[in-house]
Enzyme design. Structure first.
Site, mmCIF file in Angstrom:
data_model
loop_
_atom_site.group_PDB
_atom_site.id
_atom_site.type_symbol
_atom_site.label_atom_id
_atom_site.label_comp_id
_atom_site.label_asym_id
_atom_site.label_seq_id
_atom_site.Cartn_x
_atom_site.Cartn_y
_atom_site.Cartn_z
ATOM 1 N N GLU A 1 26.505 64.665 -20.452
ATOM 2 C CA GLU A 1 27.595 65.598 -20.728
ATOM 3 C C GLU A 1 28.229 66.110 -19.444
ATOM 4 O OE1 GLU A 1 26.006 67.654 -24.841
ATOM 5 O OE2 GLU A 1 25.500 68.603 -22.926
ATOM 6 N N LYS B 1 19.361 68.189 -34.263
ATOM 7 C CA LYS B 1 18.194 68.774 -33.597
ATOM 8 C C LYS B 1 18.164 70.279 -33.872
ATOM 9 C CE LYS B 1 15.963 68.991 -28.998
ATOM 10 N NZ LYS B 1 16.409 70.088 -28.139
ATOM 11 N N ARG C 1 19.288 79.491 -15.407
ATOM 12 C CA ARG C 1 20.413 80.145 -16.105
ATOM 13 C C ARG C 1 20.180 80.211 -17.606
ATOM 14 N NH1 ARG C 1 22.311 76.915 -20.215
ATOM 15 N NH2 ARG C 1 23.966 75.466 -19.669
ATOM 16 N N GLY D 1 17.038 73.978 -30.301
ATOM 17 C CA GLY D 1 17.988 73.268 -31.153
ATOM 18 C C GLY D 1 19.355 73.308 -30.519
ATOM 19 N N ASP D 2 19.790 72.193 -29.952
ATOM 20 C CA ASP D 2 21.018 72.264 -29.162
ATOM 21 C C ASP D 2 21.881 71.005 -29.251
ATOM 22 O OD1 ASP D 2 19.473 70.523 -27.796
ATOM 23 O OD2 ASP D 2 19.593 71.555 -25.874
ATOM 24 N N VAL E 1 16.227 78.320 -28.530
ATOM 25 C CA VAL E 1 16.788 77.613 -27.372
ATOM 26 C C VAL E 1 16.778 76.104 -27.565
ATOM 27 C CG1 VAL E 1 16.527 77.242 -24.880
ATOM 28 C CG2 VAL E 1 16.015 79.482 -25.856
#
Lengths: 350, 350
Positions: free
Chosen positions: B65, B240, B121, B235-236, B233
């Site tokens: 990405e 998923k 972050r 499941g992104d 956090v």
């Protein structure tokens, strides 16, 4: 591109200095020619590529773009800006860098400067296209716009298309003088002209590569005779064109990727259904190139991500025999991949 | 970020080694806390940002990405991959690097590794959000999924939210052992648990940070009591998820940017019009955070480009006092910006 065979945390990096070393090692005309073969190969397998539109961030003074693509095995992207006013403060209008990655792991396998490489790939693409579209026996090219891209265009057309004369014109005479001086002694007849109409006299190919971000009119209809191939490089974003609309309606138009070119290219002046041919179809034989010596052909070039991908692949291949690169410590590589924090701990992070 | 004040051809580069040096210089908890302030500042001025969707190249084994954004003055992007199978061949699931640029000139002004920085972050963002949403007096956090991100989450919640106990669970007991060992002696009570239900016992906050690319069911409805804040956090991406759908319908849901989260987050399980609150509205006071001690709140975290932008800005600021960087020869800089070819000539390109 097996990431297993080298250190896992480093990525080969080709700096500007090393890109110059590579071009010197290979020779600029051979570089342009070999690069055009990589570009042609990727045009031939065009349907394989992910044609994601480039992602552009426009601002008052310019644009920053990310241009990704992938053939399913490798992934490449280029970062490139376009800021016409930069030259006024001594900066480049266009700077770029790029990355090639392994699709199977997502790991980058090459990072390189692409300011020089983009100039080379743009010229290689132009000359590759002209090789298919120029009239038989074309030897003279008008080169209108004598900025940073001009010498690369001249040498690519010499090396790839057999052009032996370039006729230069720029609204800034010092640009023409510089271009002529840089091209001296390279086997090209170089003629400096005082106007665009003078430059196109007797030219078989007309290359326009101007940089002003306006709807300019570098070529008007009466300047373009039968059989000419036009290589329109400078008009490459919304609101930036170089050719009078009447030329477009007389010419057979070839583009890289029509959804992008209808927004960014000369054909933004035409209705959305005006027929154009995507060049990859000419390369793979599913569409015709030039059909007569009287036809006017036009390559409405805006630059496409696959060309950068081809350039990245070519540089990667060159590095095998010419290791003009450094190792960039870009990727965290803990001994246990799930133990990123442990890597910090062992580095003394309290 | 004035490109005039430094060498024009080089870009400051923070390698993995130098990122570790920076974290060591600052201390990990202070780094996480200061970074959360930069993230909060950018959430506060959220409407300013270009919210271009991330550009994803999906393949069988993972995704690559590009995540760009801009506040009109600076432009940042992150390259990041996600390849869950990578750990099987000793590689990181996620690697990343990023670039910050000057919008006015398009010139990059910082390049940095972001594998470590992304872990930092993500944890800073989670803890920042929890600071607004957790119930009063929350001190115990369940941490389900004890992989590369887990220690960062634990320390961010300690430093930013005042958590003093973490209850660990992972389907792989060795991951839990490693996480517990890494967290030892850092002022946190660390409890290793044998199941997810055991881990959530008495927890005020539940953090799920698992990596399997499936619709998993890490949390079921009966495991989540009144007043809990869930920090989801893991499941992104499409397909998923970590939470049972029934939890979602009981919770007030907070997201970063709803168009992205509806595709990638836990709420992909819900109808497209299910009400959610974008977190920036809580930060700038236009939406409510937690409204009662009984409410279940859920941060459906997928990561957004502004958080990387904040991280790049923070690193840029740190470099002023901690020059943990090298000069990368990334940008061609001819004496005359129109004379790119002349630069090659003077380097001896024949």
């Amino acid at each position: 591109m097996n990431v297993q065979t080298r250190a896992r945390n480093t990525v080969p990096f080709v700096s500007v200095e090393n890109m110059m070393n590579l071009v010197r090692d290979i020779g600029v005309e051979r570089f342009l020619t070999e690069l055009s073969l990589f570009i042609a190969e990727d045009f031939r397998r065009w349907p394989l590529f992910d044609k994601t539109p480039r992602v552009a961030a426009h601002s008052r003074d310019g644009v920053i773009e990310l241009m990704p693509t992938s053939d399913g095995i490798a992934y490449g992207f280029k970062y490139v800006n376009g800021h016409p006013k930069n030259t006024k403060i001594g900066l480049q209008t266009v700077t770029a860098f790029g990355v090639l990655s392994d699709v199977a792991t997502g790991y980058p396998v090459l990072m390189t400067e692409m300011t020089i490489l983009t100039a080379l790939r743009t010229a290689s693409t132009s000359a590759l296209v002209a090789q298919y579209l120029k009239s038989t026996g074309a030897t003279v090219m008008a080169l209108i716009g004598n900025g940073a891209q001009s010498e690369f265009q001249a040498l690519a057309f010499k090396a790839i298309c057999g052009i032996d004369e370039v006729r230069l014109y720029d609204i800034d005479p010092s640009a023409t003088r510089r271009c002529a001086a840089n091209l001296a002694g390279r086997g090209l007849k170089v003629t400096a002209c005082n106007s665009a109409p003078e430059a196109v006299l007797g030219a078989d190919i007309i290359t326009t590569v101007t940089a002003d971000k306006t709807n300019a009119m570098i070529l008007t209809d009466n300047m373009v005779g039968e059989g000419v191939h036009i290589n329109a490089v400078g008009g490459d974003c919304p609101g930036k064109t170089e050719l009078h609309r009447d030329i477009l309606t007389r010419a057979r138009i070839f583009v890289e990727y029509s959804p992008q070119t209808r927004i960014e290219g000369e054909i933004q002046q035409l209705p959305a259904d005006h027929p154009v041919t995507e060049f990859w179809q000419v390369v793979n034989g599913t569409a015709k190139g030039r059909t007569s010596d009287k036809e006017i052909t036009l390559f409405d070039s805006v630059g496409f991500a696959t060309e950068d991908f081809s350039a990245l692949r070519y540089v990667q291949e060159l590095l095998q025999d010419h290791p003009r690169c450094e190792d960039l410590d870009l990727l965290a590589d803990p001994d246990d991949p799930r133990d990123l924090f442990g890597m910090l701990l062992r580095a003394g992070v309290a």
